[in-house]
Design an enzyme around this catalytic site. Structure first.
Site, mmCIF file in Angstrom:
data_model
loop_
_atom_site.group_PDB
_atom_site.id
_atom_site.type_symbol
_atom_site.label_atom_id
_atom_site.label_comp_id
_atom_site.label_asym_id
_atom_site.label_seq_id
_atom_site.Cartn_x
_atom_site.Cartn_y
_atom_site.Cartn_z
ATOM 1 N N VAL A 155 -1.783 9.204 6.051
ATOM 2 C CA VAL A 155 -3.223 9.121 5.547
ATOM 3 C C VAL A 155 -3.602 8.214 5.452
ATOM 4 O O VAL A 155 -3.752 6.784 5.596
ATOM 5 C CB VAL A 155 -2.457 8.989 3.605
ATOM 6 C CG1 VAL A 155 -2.168 10.229 2.643
ATOM 7 C CG2 VAL A 155 -1.781 8.139 3.357
ATOM 8 N N ASP A 182 0.770 -1.110 -0.077
ATOM 9 C CA ASP A 182 0.373 0.075 0.080
ATOM 10 C C ASP A 182 1.019 1.113 -0.207
ATOM 11 O O ASP A 182 0.919 1.968 -0.984
ATOM 12 C CB ASP A 182 -1.026 0.009 1.191
ATOM 13 C CG ASP A 182 -0.147 -0.146 2.762
ATOM 14 O OD1 ASP A 182 0.775 -0.685 2.704
ATOM 15 O OD2 ASP A 182 -0.496 -0.161 2.949
ATOM 16 N N ASP A 216 7.070 3.918 3.668
ATOM 17 C CA ASP A 216 6.517 5.513 4.557
ATOM 18 C C ASP A 216 8.875 5.450 4.710
ATOM 19 O O ASP A 216 9.445 5.388 3.506
ATOM 20 C CB ASP A 216 6.086 5.073 5.828
ATOM 21 C CG ASP A 216 6.144 5.473 7.021
ATOM 22 O OD1 ASP A 216 6.847 6.573 6.507
ATOM 23 O OD2 ASP A 216 5.819 5.513 7.820
ATOM 24 N N ARG A 252 -9.988 1.622 6.368
ATOM 25 C CA ARG A 252 -9.647 0.488 5.779
ATOM 26 C C ARG A 252 -10.326 1.296 3.869
ATOM 27 O O ARG A 252 -10.398 0.679 2.534
ATOM 28 C CB ARG A 252 -9.518 -0.649 5.867
ATOM 29 C CG ARG A 252 -8.221 -0.565 6.651
ATOM 30 C CD ARG A 252 -8.204 -2.536 6.653
ATOM 31 N NE ARG A 252 -7.286 -2.303 7.656
ATOM 32 C CZ ARG A 252 -6.007 -2.316 8.023
ATOM 33 N NH1 ARG A 252 -5.282 -2.052 6.930
ATOM 34 N NH2 ARG A 252 -5.040 -2.728 9.062
HETATM 35 P P1 IMP Z 1 7.048 1.411 7.047
HETATM 36 O O1 IMP Z 1 7.941 -0.148 7.067
HETATM 37 O O2 IMP Z 1 8.017 2.232 7.937
HETATM 38 O O3 IMP Z 1 7.840 1.350 5.387
HETATM 39 O O4 IMP Z 1 5.859 1.250 6.549
HETATM 40 C C1 IMP Z 1 4.888 0.752 6.590
HETATM 41 C C2 IMP Z 1 3.667 0.147 6.584
HETATM 42 O O5 IMP Z 1 3.403 1.314 7.499
HETATM 43 C C3 IMP Z 1 2.819 0.212 5.161
HETATM 44 O O6 IMP Z 1 2.806 -1.136 5.018
HETATM 45 C C4 IMP Z 1 1.109 0.839 6.176
HETATM 46 O O7 IMP Z 1 0.835 -0.703 6.832
HETATM 47 C C5 IMP Z 1 1.811 2.129 7.656
HETATM 48 N N1 IMP Z 1 1.888 3.212 7.159
HETATM 49 C C6 IMP Z 1 2.901 4.044 7.037
HETATM 50 N N2 IMP Z 1 2.405 5.213 6.795
HETATM 51 C C7 IMP Z 1 1.047 5.039 6.610
HETATM 52 C C8 IMP Z 1 -0.234 6.085 6.881
HETATM 53 O O8 IMP Z 1 -0.054 7.283 6.572
HETATM 54 N N3 IMP Z 1 -0.959 5.955 6.891
HETATM 55 C C9 IMP Z 1 -1.421 4.393 7.273
HETATM 56 N N4 IMP Z 1 -0.249 3.261 7.843
HETATM 57 C C10 IMP Z 1 0.510 3.572 7.149
HETATM 58 MG MG MG Z 2 0.644 -2.463 6.325
#
Ligand code: IMP
Ligand code: MG
Length: 176
Positions: free
Chosen positions: A151, A98, A101, A163
């Site tokens: 978001v 999705d 981040d 969702r």
């Molecule tokens: P990362 O490991 O920090 O890249 O995080 C990724 C996961 O964090 C995504 O798969 C989402 O489930 C969650 N996430 C990160 N940013 C958001 C956001 O703005 N809204 C909702 N979920 C987020």
């Molecule tokens: Mg996720």
């Protein structure tokens, strides 16, 4: 108490247009190949379903779910909650997520799958918060780059809510 308000960033039409373009790109790139598309649950379920309808190739799907429990000293630690049903050896794999981040989840999953002997391994993230990245990781396909906003909608949640929204919105917290 903070009141949650939503500010639409990408409406259904914008999402549909971008997904169609991504699907066409993927269709072109994987022409003649044996493609296996993997959804990272739960967040990607809506994007995954829409994207697959725009990929004009015979393909297979599988699902994977992971929890990230990394911290400053152990970044990118992920635990597989649900693994793939089948081996991926020799397959052309596209991982669908999705949002990117910090990049820790996808980069850790990429490494986990990379040692399983796939013929090729690429990633597709609908949203990309490039400013938040803590690891060097880029998606091969992406829908939209967004600023550092929280978001929701189109599969993305806040505490498991929102969702089901058909659009993507910035979630604001306002003091009452
Ligand atoms: P990362 O490991 O920090 O890249 O995080 C990724 C996961 O964090 C995504 O798969 C989402 O489930 C969650 N996430 C990160 N940013 C958001 C956001 O703005 N809204 C909702 N979920 C987020
Ligand atoms: Mg996720």
């Amino acid at each position: 108490m903070a009141k949650e308000t939503l500010e639409v960033l990408f409406d259904e039409k914008a999402i549909a247009e971008r997904v169609e373009t991504l699907g066409a790109e993927i269709t072109k790139d994987y022409e003649g190949k044996d493609l296996l598309v993997i959804a990272i649950l739960k967040g990607s379920f809506m994007f995954f379903s829409d994207l697959l309808k725009k990929i004009d190739l015979p393909l297979e799907i599988d699902f994977m779910s992971a929890k990230s429990y990394g911290d400053a000293t152990h970044p990118g630690e992920v635990r597989i909650v649900k693994d793939l049903d089948n081996p991926i050896e020799g397959r052309h794999i596209l991982i669908v997520e999705d949002i990117l981040d910090t990049g820790q989840t996808l980069s850790a999953l990429y490494k986990l799958l990379d040692v399983r002997g796939a013929a090729s391994l690429r990633t597709c993230a609908f949203l990309d918060k490039t400013a938040r990245r803590t690891v060097d990781f880029h998606a091969d396909y992406k829908g939209y780059e967004i600023p550092d906003h929280f978001v929701v909608g189109y599969g993305l949640d806040y505490a498991e809510r929102y969702r089901n929204l058909p659009y993507i919105a910035k979630l604001n917290f306002q003091d009452e």
